[in-house]
Structures are given as structure tokens and as C-alpha cells.
Design a protein around this motif. Structure first.
Motif, PDB file in Angstrom:
ATOM      1  N   GLN A   1       0.824  -1.209   0.000  1.00  0.00           N
ATOM      2  CA  GLN A   1       0.000   0.000   0.000  1.00  0.00           C
ATOM      3  C   GLN A   1       0.859   1.261   0.000  1.00  0.00           C
ATOM      4  OE1 GLN A   1      -2.555  -0.553   3.398  1.00  0.00           O
ATOM      5  NE2 GLN A   1      -3.416  -2.435   2.547  1.00  0.00           N
TER       6      GLN A   1
ATOM      7  N   GLU B   1       2.283   1.777  -3.529  1.00  0.00           N
ATOM      8  CA  GLU B   1       1.252   2.270  -4.445  1.00  0.00           C
ATOM      9  C   GLU B   1       0.911   3.731  -4.155  1.00  0.00           C
ATOM     10  OE1 GLU B   1      -1.878  -0.583  -4.105  1.00  0.00           O
ATOM     11  OE2 GLU B   1      -0.693  -2.171  -5.052  1.00  0.00           O
TER      12      GLU B   1
ATOM     13  N   CYS C   1       4.219   3.776  -7.152  1.00  0.00           N
ATOM     14  CA  CYS C   1       4.932   2.591  -7.636  1.00  0.00           C
ATOM     15  C   CYS C   1       3.913   1.474  -7.876  1.00  0.00           C
ATOM     16  CB  CYS C   1       5.971   2.130  -6.621  1.00  0.00           C
ATOM     17  SG  CYS C   1       7.192   3.399  -6.195  1.00  0.00           S
ATOM     18  N   ARG C   2       3.802   1.017  -9.098  1.00  0.00           N
ATOM     19  CA  ARG C   2       2.795   0.018  -9.459  1.00  0.00           C
ATOM     20  C   ARG C   2       3.397  -1.343  -9.773  1.00  0.00           C
ATOM     21  NH1 ARG C   2       0.292   3.516  -7.569  1.00  0.00           N
ATOM     22  NH2 ARG C   2      -1.273   4.892  -8.521  1.00  0.00           N
ATOM     23  N   HIS C   3       4.711  -1.421  -9.810  1.00  0.00           N
ATOM     24  CA  HIS C   3       5.364  -2.665 -10.214  1.00  0.00           C
ATOM     25  C   HIS C   3       6.406  -3.026  -9.142  1.00  0.00           C
ATOM     26  CE1 HIS C   3       3.556  -2.183 -14.223  1.00  0.00           C
ATOM     27  NE2 HIS C   3       3.765  -0.890 -13.995  1.00  0.00           N
TER      28      HIS C   3
ATOM     29  N   ALA D   1       2.924  -7.075  -7.668  1.00  0.00           N
ATOM     30  CA  ALA D   1       2.008  -6.364  -8.563  1.00  0.00           C
ATOM     31  C   ALA D   1       2.775  -5.920  -9.789  1.00  0.00           C
ATOM     32  CB  ALA D   1       1.385  -5.161  -7.860  1.00  0.00           C
TER      33      ALA D   1
END
Length: 346
Positions: free
Chosen positions: A192, A195, A199-201, A213
């Protein structure tokens, strides 16, 4: 034979063009943690050291907060203070502590008490708590009468929750132990936080429990091999690699923390219903879930329930679960239907 477990849905968003992986890590909860994050070139060029230092500090802060609230090893934690509180008293809890306790009590209810956060006194009795440990000189495993006495003292002592006011009731003498849930929750907190930083990866891990993710810069998901009590060849099961793309994985087993008593393995997982360490021949249970907290809690609960009752519950709740049961010198693999549905052979 290599098998792969794939997520039910796959995001179309690729890693940033030209991204590279930046590694973070440290210590917490008596173990280590790590994070691998795919960052865009701009985040790794000018100002990158400051950006990396900020992420490192922020990630560590998430874990430090969990320890400060929920550690049964730290007397000054919020949980430590609750465990020492007087009988028949209400206590306002921090939001994260309350969320984890609420979830753990729900799991206890759904399993008939097979995984109960209020059973810390039994964990301590068997030498798996912060003091009087099984690996310290002078430890003596409890006799049946000692277990019976402790269980009798626990009878009728219920931790009630006041949800609107975020309070918990200490009936007196209850020792909370959230170790079957808090580590998974801490993995979710790392995810969490990343994100929230855009940062999504990423792939995050605490003490072997993981959540991933997005994709790596090469377009591959974050592949991890499932933890095995024995080498796959010796176990006769074959390796399973999981694509942690919007998924988390946790494994509970009898091979990490245990001691031997009269040629009997005494693992750290205690069945609160009997007061005894589990003895159902399960070497491990792995659960794959969208949330690490859920994977953590259910892997422990299914371990206590055993291969038959555990599998039945996994089917009712549509959990992706893998059971490894000791048989002779090998292991027998038992898969829930949801786990089987996600599995493919290469």
C-alpha cells in the motif's frame, strides 16, 4: 515437471519504459524484509539517491508501526499494554491494530476457534513466545495437566469489539498473539505504501511471505517458487512457480519452528481447541490470495484444521490452497479446486 500458477486477471499496464529494479530491505519482526521495485529511468537518475532513501525510510516506517502496535515481543507495544491490562476494561486501539484483531477474530469464528488470536497463553506455554522459549536452557514441555489448567483458565474469556468506537474488551488474563496475521498485514502495508508513492510494479516480502504487482522491466511477472519442506524431487510433487501479479502467498509449516519431544515433532502452530501443537501430519499449507494478511491467516488456520477439514473449508471459501501431507519419507500433495484451476503445466 514444472508447474506455474497464474493470476485470474492480468493488468495491461507495463512497467515504465526503460525501468530498472531498485532493491530495498532491512530487519523487522525478528526476520528480514525486502522490496524490489521497478522504477522509471527518471527516478533512478538525477535525485535518485534521495528518492531511494525516501522509499527505504518509508517502507521501514510501515513495519516499525506494525511492531509498535502489534508485537507480543515488545512490552511497550499497544498489544503488550492490552495483554497486561486489568480485567473487564475497554481499550481504544490504533486503526491498524483494530483492523488486524477484527480480522483474526473473524477467522477464529469461521474456523470454530482453530486459529484464535486470544490463545497467546498457550503459545507461551509451549515455549514459542518471547520468554521461556523451547530453545533456551531449562525448558520443559508442559504436561497434560498444565495444558488442561491453562485451557480451563481461558474458558469464557472473550475479547469483544466495539466497532464504532474502535475499542476492545479485556476480560482479564487474555494474551493476544497476532503472529498468524500481523506479518501478512505488514506485507500489505508495504504494498500500500509503494502504491501510494506511485509505484505500481513491485515485489515485497517479509519473512518469506510475499505480494507482487505489475511486471518486471523485461515484461515478466514476479515469479516466485513455492516454499517446499523437502526438495521437489524428494517430495515427489514437482516445483510450482507463482506469478505474483496482484497476488500474495503465505506458507505455514511444521519444519521451521519446532522441537522434538519423545520422538514427536512439536511445531509452533498450536491448536487452541486442544491446547496442543498440531499433529495431523501436515508438513505445510500454502495459500494464494489477493491480500497477504488473508493468505497468512488462512494458511495457519488450514494447518490447524488438517487436510480433511481444512480442504473442506478451503472449498467453501474458494481459497487457493495447497496442502502437503507427510507420508512415509515423502509428501502427498492435496490441492483445492481454486488452486488447481489456476495451475498450468509447462
Amino acid at each position: 515437471m514444472r508447474r506455474v500458477l497464474l493470476p485470474p486477471t492480468i493488468s495491461a499496464e507495463p512497467a515504465p519504459a526503460g525501468a530498472g529494479i531498485v532493491d530495498f530491505g532491512g530487519a523487522s519482526m525478528g526476520t528480514t524484509w525486502s522490496a524490489r521495485v521497478a522504477l522509471a529511468p527518471g527516478a533512478m537518475a538525477a535525485g535518485a539517491p534521495l528518492r531511494a532513501a525516501s522509499l527505504q525510510a518509508g517502507l521501514q516506517e510501515q513495519l516499525d508501526r506494525v511492531v509498535a502496535q502489534m508485537s507480543h515481543w515488545e512490552p511497550a507495544s499497544d498489544l503488550g499494554r492490552f495483554n497486561r491490562a486489568g480485567a473487564c476494561t475497554w481499550h481504544a486501539l490504533p486503526a491498524d491494530f483494530f483492523e488486524v484483531l477484527h480480522y483474526a477474530l473473524e477467522v477464529a469464528r469461521e474456523t470454530g476457534g482453530a486459529c484464535d488470536p486470544c490463545a497467546g497463553v498457550l503459545v507461551n506455554l509451549w515455549g514459542f513466545g518471547p520468554t521461556g522459549r523451547h530453545d533456551e536452557a531449562g525448558f520443559v514441555a508442559p504436561a497434560a495437566r498444565d495444558v488442561a489448567t491453562v485451557r480451563a483458565g481461558m474458558a469464557g474469556r472473550v475479547v469483544a469489539l466495539d466497532i464504532p468506537r474502535r475499542r476492545a474488551f479485556q476480560p482479564g488474563g487474555v494474551q493476544l498473539d497476532l503472529s498468524a496475521v500481523a506479518k501478512g498485514f505488514s506485507v500489505d502495508k508495504l504494498a500500500q505504501y509503494l502504491e501510494g508513492q506511485g509505484c505500481r510494479h513491485y515485489l515485497v516480502e517479509v519473512g518469506g511471505e510475499l505480494r507482487g504487482a505489475g511486471f518486471k522491466p523485461d515484461g515478466q511477472p514476479w515469479w516466485v517458487a513455492l516454499e517446499e519442506p523437502l526438495a521437489p524431487a524428494a517430495a515427489g510433487t514437482g516445483e510450482i512457480a507463482v506469478a505474483l501479479h496482484g497476488l500474495a502467498v503465505a506458507t505455514s509449516g511444521d519444519y521451521r519452528k519446532y522441537f522434538m519431544q519423545d520422538a514427536t515433532r512439536r511445531p509452533h502452530t498450536i491448536d487452541p481447541r486442544s491446547g496442543m501443537p498440531v499433529a495431523n501430519a501436515l508438513a505445510s499449507v500454502t495459500v494464494v490470495h489477493e491480500r497477504a494478511m488473508a493468505a497468512d491467516a488462512w494458511s495457519t488456520a488450514l494447518t490447524v484444521l488438517g487436510p480433511e477439514q481444512g480442504l473442506a473449508l478451503a472449498e467453501r471459501k474458494r481459497l487457493a490452497a495447497r496442502f502437503l501431507r507427510r507420508e512415509g519419507n515423502g509428501l502427498r500433495e492435496i490441492l483445492s479446486s481454486r488452486f488447481q484451476k489456476m495451475l498450468e503445466e509447462e
